[in-house]
Design an enzyme around this catalytic site. Sequence first.
Site, PDB file in Angstrom:
ATOM      1  N   ALA A 250       0.799  -1.238   0.000  1.00 45.29           N
ATOM      2  CA  ALA A 250       0.000   0.000   0.000  1.00 45.29           C
ATOM      3  C   ALA A 250       0.825   1.278   0.000  1.00 45.29           C
ATOM      4  CB  ALA A 250      -1.001   0.032   1.163  1.00 45.29           C
ATOM      5  N   ALA A 251       2.160   1.166  -0.139  1.00 41.16           N
ATOM      6  CA  ALA A 251       2.975   2.385  -0.183  1.00 41.16           C
ATOM      7  C   ALA A 251       2.598   3.243  -1.387  1.00 41.16           C
ATOM      8  CB  ALA A 251       4.458   2.022  -0.232  1.00 41.16           C
ATOM      9  N   GLY A 252       2.520   2.621  -2.559  1.00 40.49           N
ATOM     10  CA  GLY A 252       2.156   3.353  -3.771  1.00 40.49           C
ATOM     11  C   GLY A 252       0.736   3.880  -3.738  1.00 40.49           C
ATOM     12  N   ASP A 253      -0.161   3.098  -3.144  1.00 42.73           N
ATOM     13  CA  ASP A 253      -1.563   3.528  -3.053  1.00 42.73           C
ATOM     14  C   ASP A 253      -1.707   4.721  -2.115  1.00 42.73           C
ATOM     15  OD1 ASP A 253      -2.191   1.376  -4.691  1.00 42.73           O
ATOM     16  OD2 ASP A 253      -2.587   0.041  -2.998  1.00 42.73           O
TER      17      ASP A 253
END
Length: 307
Positions: A250-253
Amino acid sequence: MSKKVVVLGSINVDTTYHVDRFPQPGETISAKSKSSAPGGKGANQAVAAARSGAQTAFIGAVGSDSEGQYMLEALKDNGIDTRHVTIDKYHGTGTAAVTLDAEGQNDIMIYGGANQAMTPDMVDDIDDVLDGADFLISQFETPQEVALAAFKKAKEHNVTTILNPAPAHEILPDLLKVTDVIAPNESECALLTGIPVTDEDAMLKSAEYFQKQGVKHLLITLGSKGVFYATPNAHGLVPAFKVHAVDTTAAGDTFIGALSSQLENDLSNVADALVYAQRASSLTVQEMGAMPSIPTADKVKAALAEK
């Protein structure tokens, strides 16, 4: 005044298996523990936008199962408008099996379910949430044809469209024509353009490639190196924050959702918005799980105030 963000995308229940290392082909290993949490690229991005103060609505689909109810409640608990989440009687709620190693790296297998069964007619009646919206975001865990139909509607409402082409595969040319901002990571960018992301010159050539397809603004996330941005007026690199990552899920999200909560429609404040989004993402990787790790605006601002 808070931004109004609409997210079209996937809703998954993530099950994470915690291991010391990834298995080799044909090898069986033991997981140290197992945990489940709400996730999906679309749902994560919506939660990130909402927790950073954006008025957020979601367009997606879940199955008529307990996982679907669980995910609807998770979105509602974050103040997200779920009126345009369809309950699919024929397909199950999307799920993801995440393998997480001791270094915080992950492998993910996704069952699309109701996400992949979405059809363009599901966005026929979304004018109410697009009216007055600042951004419409989509990714590739739902069919591109649905994103295309939604982006066309967004243009009728003068809404800025953001495409996160993940997981990366060939993009419908008509979809690029109605995309204002494209935000791949470096491997996705290289796959889509055929230009390896090696240096600034290569990234500017990637921006030219997308501009010829009709996309004016490019953001390339470069992991620990930061984010490169190119608009018709400026380009640059915003450095990443150095932290110890325990889970990169979920880093990119978080980056995409947090960005949308801060960005002006004309991208005039893109550098400042990217600093905020990078900080939010850096907090996410220091916590376990997808949605549970996404920070609030107060946490991001407090972290930004630290020297």
